[in-house]
Scaffold this motif. Structure first.
Motif: not given
Length: 247
Positions: A140-150, A188-200
């Motif tokens: 959820k924070y990934f999604l929020e960060a994408r919203r607030v970032l330029k 966390l694992s790096t593959d989890a971060i990669e998956a969250w990044a791809a989906h956010s």
């Protein structure tokens, strides 16, 4: 450093800070509340952001800012804009007092929302935040960060991973504790971060293990425990840098 999402966690952390202030001087208590080494770690976080392109005039959102380790390092630069968020009002008040920046915002938050407008920030920092959250809340924070970032803004996060020996030691150290006494450490694992990044809507720029030296240091950093770092340094936790992709 101290963002939590569950009400019981928030209350226990507020109580923890209050108990530290009863035992220690204010400065020592509010340094220990965010893990200690207030100046040294703050300098590492600052140098990491500079190495990633932080420039005067840009805006930093510091989620889980605690008592202001990063904020204090940014404060001398008058053109840097800043928003610090945390769940503990006492830590925020202390950070604001230390920084002396009337133009900066330090806001008490709860849940996984960031009190910032769309497309405003150049950096969204989560230092020792996702180390204490459920995976769902991290996403959820990934999604929020994408919203607030330029566009092309960066999400900078630290995390724990089982493959780093010192992180494994932290996990084993908590195995024998009762659930009532155990502080929640999330790995966390790096593959989890990669998956969250791809989906956010992020791309992974880099990931650095916590046992590697990945932060360029223009000058030596001396820590309270006697350790010195020069040339390159590490936060101890692993670090991932993500960039916001175009819609």
């Amino acid at each position: 450093m101290s963002m939590q999402t569950r009400a019981t966690d928030t209350l226990s952390y507020v109580d923890h800070v209050a108990q530290l202030e009863q035992k220690l001087s204010t400065d020592k208590a509010l340094s220990e509340a965010v893990g200690g080494e207030f100046v040294g770690v703050g300098k590492l976080e600052y140098q990491l952001l500079r190495s990633l392109g932080l420039k005067d005039g840009q805006m930093v959102v510091d989620v889980g800012c605690g008592s202001g380790r990063l904020a204090c390092q940014l404060a001398p630069f008058p053109d840097i804009r800043y928003l610090g968020c945390d769940v503990v009002p006492r830590l925020l008040a202390y950070a604001q007092q230390l920084c002396g920046r009337s133009d900066w915002r330090f806001l008490t938050t709860s849940g996984t929302t960031i009190p910032c407008g769309d497309n405003e920030a150049d950096f969204a920092c989560f230092f020792s935040v996702f180390t204490h959250l459920l995976h769902e809340d991290t996403f959820k924070y990934f999604l929020e960060a994408r919203r607030v970032l330029k566009a092309d803004g960066k999400l900078v996060m630290s995390f724990l991973e089982f493959r780093v020996p010192s992180h494994w030691g932290l996990f084993i150290g908590s195995v024998g504790q009762s659930s009532a006494d155990r502080h929640h450490n999330q790995f966390l694992s790096t593959d989890a971060i990669e998956a969250w990044a791809a989906h956010s809507g992020f791309e992974v720029v880099a990931m650095h293990r916590g046992d590697s030296s990945y932060i360029p240091l223009p000058e030596e950093i001396r820590f309270e425990n006697g350790v010195r770092m020069s040339g390159a340094g590490s936060l101890g936790q692993s670090v991932a840098i993500l960039r916001k992709q175009a819609a």
